[in-house]
Design a protein around this motif. Structure first.
Motif: not given
Length: 701
Positions: A376-389, A411-418, A462-466
């Motif tokens: 779930f986290v790895e797919e979100a990390s690699e998915d260009p449509a994901v904006l934030a985790i 590193g891919r430019g997503k907003q990541v908060a832990v 958080v993902r950008e979708e149609a």
């Protein structure tokens, strides 16, 4: 019946009234089992697994190692807390009516008895049975000359350079003995003057405790070192030696201490823990009086803190023996199932589309943590449509793939908060390292407050979708830790439900931002509304029962410690609510008391996996509610931590949870029953336990 001894308090301190009175006083301390003694009964149940011949031999060795490890942690945490309280107000009474001083005496006596029980299991049961299977723990002197020579060469090459002999004399102060370390306490005599000196040699913890001598024979490391003391003290005479082990308190916080920088505060606390007061001193054999006085003075302990053992000390090191590659003596390995919704290579859009279409519920370790939560986290990390985790971290592994994926996402430019919980006991150092690594990678890192731990297990994508921005959440009962996910039973819910995801988002915003409290619509969250929500639902069951409607509570959790919740469950039982509790550890409630708790059933599952999932079921007149999440019914969880319980709404998942609860409540093989204050189990049952059944069924979702 096979049973762990009931707590000392219930045996001698609280005589229950003969027969039952017209009305029970629910504030009577006699109705509430002591928290510390109840936890020790849990560890006694673990120890019982080491004696249970229905378990394979090396699994029994593992249970003995777990018992010893648990007891060490109990000393550091709870005995350390009791000793600290003794110094402030020994007469303070807890809800069970015992003063701190009374609890300390009962707890230390119980711990010493458990240590004796553990040693008896090792010497009288496991050691002979291991020998029957060709696994022998031998003395160095019992080996033939070629084997002794081989071990001497190993000692000279790999052990001797690591050792540091420390003698006590006017030029050498008494050495600091770190918590949990094993040492040789020696008496060194000068052959010319006859003068004696105390010396200490620390057994290196980074060397195998059991040294292989060929043909599945093992020599204890301390025995090997003792056989070569002439190399450490040349020309001196070693007149005698004992094993020595010190446990230190984990209570390190300074009263009233405030944090300008929480990370620096926790680092300071870790340094203090190393120097914390000793809470237990274990020795083998009898020390001469002069040497005992020296230990008591230098370690600042009393005779009450001394435990004289037959050895060996540090039985948690038996994990090394338990991990021997002898398949007939161990549980067969298994590969966690991959649920059909997660099977196949797939891609991120398809993966998230599946969750958007329907909630997914996973059960670890029967179903793979790596192929579900990590993915779930790895797919979100690699998915260009994901904006934030956004994610919380309470305990994790040093090689966490989830945190590596979050670093990659940043590193891919997503907003990541832990949200990193720095005060997770005994995981502070690992969490500090990860916090610094995450910050260096550009991740937004925030910390819990010293008085409000972040214990929830939540992740939001958080993902950008149609059709606009869509949120996806994971709410778990266990930590984001791939290692413990193989041996802890936990549940995880994946959902795109806007109401749940919206609540999770508000929680994250409070944790990273600033505010007095947060509002949730469907999620139960502590310390905001969790206690009141649980209370209201129990009272609703009481009203249903009084009106003759179906009323039942089934709670699966690690502990029932909170006084108010325990009292309320007594009220529910008296009103006619069926109360079923699956509790791994602490339980304050006494089931089976006439007129009070006859409607209460308490089961504790002890088995191959550590039961860790939390499930809360409310019958609600045939319209049941189910919640899963991170919270136990403990005061600290309800009032002093960030906790999350999420509703489970899918009929399929509710049926799965109900089946799991009934399976555990009716488990006769692994399930212990609490009768008043005594835990019992029938040792003749051979039918499979619930964990074995679930292993056979996986995948079942």
């Amino acid at each position: 019946m096979e049973g762990a001894p009931s707590s000392a308090r219930s045996e001698s301190h609280v005589p229950m009234p003969g027969g039952h009175p017209p009305a029970w006083d629910l504030d009577d301390p006699a109705l509430y089992l002591n928290r510390e003694l109840s936890w020790l009964e849990f560890n006694q149940r673990v120890l019982a697994e080491a004696s249970d011949r229905r378990n394979l031999l090396l699994e029994r060795v593992k249970f003995l190692a777990i018992t010893a490890s648990n007891l060490d942690e109990f000393f550091s945490k709870r005995v350390g807390w009791l000793k600290r309280m003794l110094a402030t107000d020994a007469r303070t009474r807890t809800v069970d009516g015992l003063t701190i001083a009374e609890q300390y005496d009962l707890v230390v006596n119980r711990c010493h008895r458990m240590r004796r029980d553990a040693e008896a299991v090792w010497h009288c049961e496991l050691l002979p049975e291991l020998a029957d299977h060709g696994i022998r723990i031998v003395r160095f002197t019992e080996l033939e000359q070629p084997a002794r020579q081989a071990l001497r060469e190993y000692f000279e090459r790999s052990i001797f350079p690591v050792l540091t002999p420390l003698v006590v004399d006017p030029a050498h102060p008494f050495p600091f003995i770190s918590g949990g370390s094993l040492s040789l306490a020696l008496n060194i005599r000068h052959p010319g003057t006859g003068q004696d000196r105390f010396a200490r040699v620390k057994i290196p913890p980074n060397r195998p405790r059991f040294v292989e001598a060929g043909d599945f024979r093992f020599v204890l490391l301390e025995d090997l070192i003792a056989a070569h003391l002439d190399m450490l003290f040349p020309g001196m005479e070693v007149t005698d030696w004992q094993e020595l082990r010190v446990l230190r308190s984990a209570e390190t916080g300074a009263p009233g201490e405030e944090a300008d920088d929480l990370l620096e505060l926790i680092e300071s606390a870790l340094r203090r823990r190393r120097l914390a007061e000793a809470v237990s001193v274990e020795i083998t054999g009898d020390l001469p009086s002069a040497r005992m006085e020296l230990l008591l003075e230098e370690l600042q302990v009393s005779e009450r803190d001394i435990y004289r053992s037959h050895g060996p000390l540090g039985l948690q090191d038996l994990f090394q023996i338990a991990s021997l590659d002898l398949a007939p003596l161990r549980d067969p390995p298994f590969t966690p199932a991959v649920p059909s919704a997660f099977a196949g290579p797939g891609d991120a859009p398809g993966f998230f589309a599946t969750i958007r279409e329907r909630d997914l519920l996973v059960h670890h370790p029967y179903e793979s943590f790596d192929e579900t939560v990590v993915r779930f986290v790895e797919e979100a990390s690699e998915d260009p449509a994901v904006l934030a985790i956004k994610a919380t971290m309470y305990r994790t592994s040093p090689d966490s793939p989830i945190l590596e994926a979050l670093i990659d996402a940043a590193g891919r430019g997503k907003q990541v908060a832990v949200l990193v919980e720095l005060t997770a006991r005994f995981d502070e150092a690992n969490n500090i390292l990860w916090a610094r690594k995450l910050e260096a990678a550009g991740v937004h890192v925030a910390y819990g407050q010293p008085d409000l731990k972040i214990h929830s297990k939540i992740c939001l994508v958080v993902r950008e979708e149609a059709n606009g921005v869509t949120m996806y959440a994971h709410i778990g009962t266990g930590n984001y830790n791939s290692r413990t996910a193989r041996i802890y039973t936990d549940l995880g819910l994946f959902t795109a439900d806007p109401s749940i995801c919206g609540d999770i988002l508000r929680i994250f915003n409070l944790l990273t931002g600033f505010g007095e409290q947060f509002r949730t619509d469907v999620v139960l969250a502590a310390p905001s509304n969790l206690r009141q929500s649980i209370t209201d639902r129990i009272r609703r069951e009481i009203e249903h029962a009084r009106a003759g409607r179906p009323a039942r509570l089934i709670f699966k959790m690690n502990a029932l410690e909170d006084f108010e919740c325990t009292r309320l469950l007594y009220e529910a039982a008296m009103a006619g609510v069926q109360v079923d509790l699956v509790i791994r550890g602490i339980c304050r409630l006494r089931p089976g008391l006439p007129g009070l708790s006859e409607n209460v059933r308490v089961v504790s599952i002890i088995g191959r996996f550590l039961e860790h999932a939390r499930i809360y079921y409310f019958e609600n007149n045939g319209d049941p509610e189910y919640f899963i999440g991170s919270a136990d019914l403990m005061k600290r969880n309800l009032d002093e931590r960030i906790e999350v319980l999420a509703p489970v709404r899918s009929p399929e998942h509710r049926a799965q949870l109900r089946e799991l609860l009934e399976l555990q409540l009716n488990d006769r093989r692994q399930g212990w029953r609490l009768r008043d204050a005594t835990w019992e189990r029938d040792p003749s049952v051979t039918e499979p336990g619930c964990q074995a059944i679930l292993l056979e069924r996986a995948p079942f979702s």
